[in-house]
Design a protein around this motif. Structure first.
Motif, PDB file in Angstrom:
ATOM      1  N   UNK A 108       0.785  -1.254   0.011  1.00  0.00           N
ATOM      2  CA  UNK A 108      -0.009   0.009   0.106  1.00  0.00           C
ATOM      3  C   UNK A 108       0.806   1.329  -0.206  1.00  0.00           C
ATOM      4  N   UNK A 109       1.907   1.195   0.576  1.00  0.00           N
ATOM      5  CA  UNK A 109       2.836   2.474   0.935  1.00  0.00           C
ATOM      6  C   UNK A 109       3.830   2.600  -0.245  1.00  0.00           C
ATOM      7  N   UNK A 110       3.671   1.666  -1.286  1.00  0.00           N
ATOM      8  CA  UNK A 110       4.954   1.709  -2.302  1.00  0.00           C
ATOM      9  C   UNK A 110       4.678   2.887  -3.241  1.00  0.00           C
ATOM     10  N   UNK A 111       3.388   3.524  -3.368  1.00  0.00           N
ATOM     11  CA  UNK A 111       3.127   4.721  -4.124  1.00  0.00           C
ATOM     12  C   UNK A 111       2.841   5.914  -3.332  1.00  0.00           C
ATOM     13  N   UNK A 112       3.171   5.945  -2.263  1.00  0.00           N
ATOM     14  CA  UNK A 112       2.622   7.062  -1.266  1.00  0.00           C
ATOM     15  C   UNK A 112       1.761   6.589  -0.030  1.00  0.00           C
ATOM     16  N   UNK A 113       1.552   7.679   0.517  1.00  0.00           N
ATOM     17  CA  UNK A 113       0.615   7.508   1.962  1.00  0.00           C
ATOM     18  C   UNK A 113      -0.693   6.619   1.784  1.00  0.00           C
ATOM     19  N   UNK A 114      -1.169   5.868   2.609  1.00  0.00           N
ATOM     20  CA  UNK A 114      -2.333   5.092   2.451  1.00  0.00           C
ATOM     21  C   UNK A 114      -3.401   5.817   2.106  1.00  0.00           C
ATOM     22  N   UNK A 115      -4.288   5.253   1.158  1.00  0.00           N
ATOM     23  CA  UNK A 115      -5.428   5.607   0.683  1.00  0.00           C
ATOM     24  C   UNK A 115      -6.503   5.237   1.535  1.00  0.00           C
ATOM     25  N   UNK A 116      -7.714   5.796   1.550  1.00  0.00           N
ATOM     26  CA  UNK A 116      -8.849   5.213   2.254  1.00  0.00           C
ATOM     27  C   UNK A 116      -9.197   3.985   2.005  1.00  0.00           C
ATOM     28  N   UNK A 117      -9.423   3.468   0.895  1.00  0.00           N
ATOM     29  CA  UNK A 117      -9.715   2.067   0.572  1.00  0.00           C
ATOM     30  C   UNK A 117      -8.593   1.121   1.064  1.00  0.00           C
ATOM     31  N   UNK A 118      -7.217   1.526   0.878  1.00  0.00           N
ATOM     32  CA  UNK A 118      -6.325   0.583   1.427  1.00  0.00           C
ATOM     33  C   UNK A 118      -6.322   0.398   2.828  1.00  0.00           C
ATOM     34  N   UNK A 119      -6.512   1.530   3.521  1.00  0.00           N
ATOM     35  CA  UNK A 119      -6.718   1.311   5.048  1.00  0.00           C
ATOM     36  C   UNK A 119      -7.865   0.638   5.459  1.00  0.00           C
ATOM     37  N   UNK A 120      -8.862   0.616   4.693  1.00  0.00           N
ATOM     38  CA  UNK A 120      -9.968  -0.282   4.926  1.00  0.00           C
ATOM     39  C   UNK A 120      -9.758  -1.866   4.500  1.00  0.00           C
ATOM     40  N   UNK A 121      -8.832  -2.126   3.508  1.00  0.00           N
ATOM     41  CA  UNK A 121      -8.559  -3.333   3.243  1.00  0.00           C
ATOM     42  C   UNK A 121      -7.575  -3.914   4.374  1.00  0.00           C
ATOM     43  N   UNK A 122      -6.657  -3.112   4.829  1.00  0.00           N
ATOM     44  CA  UNK A 122      -5.532  -3.780   5.633  1.00  0.00           C
ATOM     45  C   UNK A 122      -6.133  -3.883   6.854  1.00  0.00           C
TER      46      UNK A 122
END
Length: 214
Positions: free
Chosen positions: A175-189
């Motif tokens: 998730x962090x490989x292209x920048x800060x967490x996105x909302x959808x990424x945080x939800x999936x994590x």
């Protein structure tokens, strides 16, 4: 009182199944025999009266150790390796599918492919990974969550806390490989953390630590 050398109880064992299992005494994968037994009262070494069934056991062919049937619930080393490989693969695809076009980012593609190859899919390519990602991206969020939970359900019970945390951190790095967490990424994590039996506080701490070191 009958002398113990004259009378006793013996168990006659019969092989009913065989296969591979993880032997805790040997510390590795071994062949096993599943044994069913019948107990009999013996007199002068001769069976005279049945005493009912004995608890079935698993016998290691190598060390001859005998264990309860629950020993078969522990995956073999080979099986556990496959479960870990599939877990990394599922987490990677889930993060790509929820990353809001993260799959188009070169750094994310490279990180994802390297992680999946390191997990055991040596022939993984960007094209193959993105084809699978595109198929998952068409799923609804609820369906994707369910697929991730199902993929990790067979693995989680067999991992200690450090192993489960390592898998979550793997997802965080994607998730962090292209920048800060996105909302959808945080939800999936968060879904991944829950599927790995990590508490919300532990998940938040691990994700924060990963972000600081990114």
């Amino acid at each position: 009182m009958v002398h113990s050398r004259m009378a006793g109880v013996r168990t006659a064992w019969r092989v009913v199944d065989d296969g591979d299992f993880f032997c805790v005494s040997c510390g590795g994968d071994r062949c096993y025999r599943r044994l069913n037994g019948r107990r009999r009262l013996t007199l002068l070494g001769l069976p005279v009266l049945p005493r009912g069934a004995a608890e079935p056991v698993v016998e290691c062919v190598a060390c001859r150790g005998r264990f309860p049937l629950g020993a078969l619930n522990q995956p073999t080393t080979t099986r556990l390796t496959a479960l870990l490989r599939d877990g990394v693969h599922s987490i990677t695809l889930a993060l790509l599918a929820t990353g809001d076009n993260a799959a188009a980012n070169a750094a994310t593609r490279r990180t994802a492919v390297e992680a999946v190859r390191a997990a055991g899919f040596a022939d993984c390519t960007e094209e193959r990974l993105l084809t699978l990602q595109a198929a998952l991206a068409a799923d609804s969020p609820a369906q994707l969550d369910r697929e991730v939970r199902e993929a990790l359900s067979a693995l989680t019970p067999h991992l200690a806390s450090p192993g489960r945390e390592s898998l979550l951190l793997h997802g965080a790095r994607i998730a962090l490989s292209d920048g800060p967490y996105r909302t959808s990424e945080l939800a999936m994590l968060s879904v991944i953390g829950e599927a790995l039996s990590l508490g919300p506080a532990d998940t938040e701490r691990l994700l924060a630590t990963a972000a600081l070191s990114a």
